[in-house]
Design a protein around this motif. Structure first.
Motif, mmCIF file in Angstrom:
data_model
loop_
_atom_site.group_PDB
_atom_site.id
_atom_site.type_symbol
_atom_site.label_atom_id
_atom_site.label_comp_id
_atom_site.label_asym_id
_atom_site.label_seq_id
_atom_site.Cartn_x
_atom_site.Cartn_y
_atom_site.Cartn_z
ATOM 1 N N ASN A 7 0.575 -0.899 0.091
ATOM 2 C CA ASN A 7 0.518 0.113 0.182
ATOM 3 C C ASN A 7 1.055 0.713 0.152
ATOM 4 O O ASN A 7 2.161 1.208 0.502
ATOM 5 N N THR A 8 0.269 2.400 -0.834
ATOM 6 C CA THR A 8 0.848 3.612 -0.065
ATOM 7 C C THR A 8 0.567 3.719 0.782
ATOM 8 O O THR A 8 -0.036 3.265 1.753
ATOM 9 N N GLN A 30 -2.350 1.278 -6.751
ATOM 10 C CA GLN A 30 -3.586 2.310 -6.477
ATOM 11 C C GLN A 30 -5.144 2.051 -6.855
ATOM 12 O O GLN A 30 -5.447 3.065 -6.950
ATOM 13 N N GLU A 32 -6.991 -0.070 -5.575
ATOM 14 C CA GLU A 32 -7.646 -0.895 -4.083
ATOM 15 C C GLU A 32 -8.310 -0.043 -3.354
ATOM 16 O O GLU A 32 -8.246 1.471 -3.901
ATOM 17 N N TYR A 34 -9.747 2.898 -1.560
ATOM 18 C CA TYR A 34 -8.664 3.449 0.211
ATOM 19 C C TYR A 34 -9.896 3.056 0.919
ATOM 20 O O TYR A 34 -10.709 2.907 1.500
ATOM 21 N N ARG A 40 -1.529 4.763 5.424
ATOM 22 C CA ARG A 40 -1.747 5.508 4.256
ATOM 23 C C ARG A 40 -2.011 7.294 3.706
ATOM 24 O O ARG A 40 -1.301 8.007 2.672
ATOM 25 N N ASN A 41 -2.182 7.410 5.118
ATOM 26 C CA ASN A 41 -2.766 8.604 4.999
ATOM 27 C C ASN A 41 -1.919 9.568 6.533
ATOM 28 O O ASN A 41 -2.323 10.678 6.455
ATOM 29 N N THR A 68 -7.463 4.095 -4.090
ATOM 30 C CA THR A 68 -6.556 5.208 -3.684
ATOM 31 C C THR A 68 -6.396 6.250 -4.790
ATOM 32 O O THR A 68 -5.781 7.418 -4.066
ATOM 33 N N LYS A 69 -5.949 6.005 -5.940
ATOM 34 C CA LYS A 69 -5.209 7.034 -6.674
ATOM 35 C C LYS A 69 -5.535 8.677 -7.016
ATOM 36 O O LYS A 69 -5.968 8.397 -7.753
ATOM 37 N N VAL A 71 -7.858 9.690 -4.418
ATOM 38 C CA VAL A 71 -7.886 10.230 -2.900
ATOM 39 C C VAL A 71 -7.133 11.883 -3.200
ATOM 40 O O VAL A 71 -6.013 12.199 -3.661
ATOM 41 N N LEU A 116 -1.725 9.795 -2.903
ATOM 42 C CA LEU A 116 -0.447 8.755 -3.736
ATOM 43 C C LEU A 116 0.445 9.556 -3.994
ATOM 44 O O LEU A 116 1.470 8.561 -4.259
ATOM 45 N N ARG A 153 -0.320 -6.036 0.813
ATOM 46 C CA ARG A 153 -1.729 -5.312 1.067
ATOM 47 C C ARG A 153 -1.949 -5.133 2.299
ATOM 48 O O ARG A 153 -2.154 -6.777 2.535
#
Length: 205
Positions: A7-8, A30, A32, A34, A40-41, A68-69, A71, A116, A153
């Protein structure tokens, strides 16, 4: 070593980089849905008051699920200034803060549109500072399983109940800022390791 799917993450935890260190290629998921309350954040740092979580606010979409890409980072509050002040207060007296901090200042000044993009640029900068040369690629679609990638992931998650599988990662203690006040806190943001261990961080991983 294998290629990993992960995951990012925002200034990811140490565990994340132990995986990066032991792979040949990084694939960031990217496509998935979010996931909230994840790395992630957010990231965790050690402060004079103990562990503090820094969270990047994101724009709440109208739909329940968002990829996710897609967001977007929310700049309606000056979170960048708050994050930098938090990091500065936490690590300004650490051995390698002055050596590294200029490399990260622009992340608290420029405004990336997508989370991302912000995270990927942070990851590349961190890898450069850790002397980890690995290709970073983004997934081109969502697949529940992969034959050619080690799927990590949701293996690295701040909430144990949300981890897809348990990972045998055990953090080796190192000297942390405010060690005289608090016991060793495992798996904080890689910034904690970098500011305290400097060039020895790579060997730690």
């Amino acid at each position: 070593m294998s290629n990993i799917l992960i995951n990012t993450a925002y200034f990811p935890p140490v565990q994340y980089f132990t995986k990066v260190n032991n792979c040949t290629e990084i694939w960031i998921e990217q496509y998935e849905s979010y996931g909230k309350q994840s790395y992630r954040n957010r990231c965790d740092i050690m402060t004079a008051n103990g562990v503090m979580t820094l969270s990047v606010p994101v724009v709440k979409g109208s739909s329940i699920k968002i990829l996710t890409k897609d967001v977007l980072v929310d700049y309606s509050t000056n979170w960048q200034k708050l994050h930098f002040k938090g990091i500065e207060s936490a690590y300004k007296n650490s051995p390698y803060y002055d050596y590294y901090i200029d490399n990260f200042m622009h992340f608290f000044e420029r405004k990336e549109k997508f989370l991302l993009d912000l995270n990927t640029k942070i990851l590349k900068e961190l890898m450069d500072n850790l002397q980890l040369q690995r290709p970073i690629k983004l997934t081109e679609d969502y697949y529940p399983t992969y034959d050619t990638l080690t799927d990590l992931r949701d293996v690295i998650h701040p909430k144990p109940s949300r981890r897809r599988i348990e990972d045998p990662f055990i953090a080796k203690p190192y000297h942390q800022t405010f060690a005289e006040r608090f016991p060793f806190a495992p798996n904080l943001s890689i910034l904690d390791l970098l500011f305290n261990m400097g060039p020895e961080s790579h060997g730690y991983l």
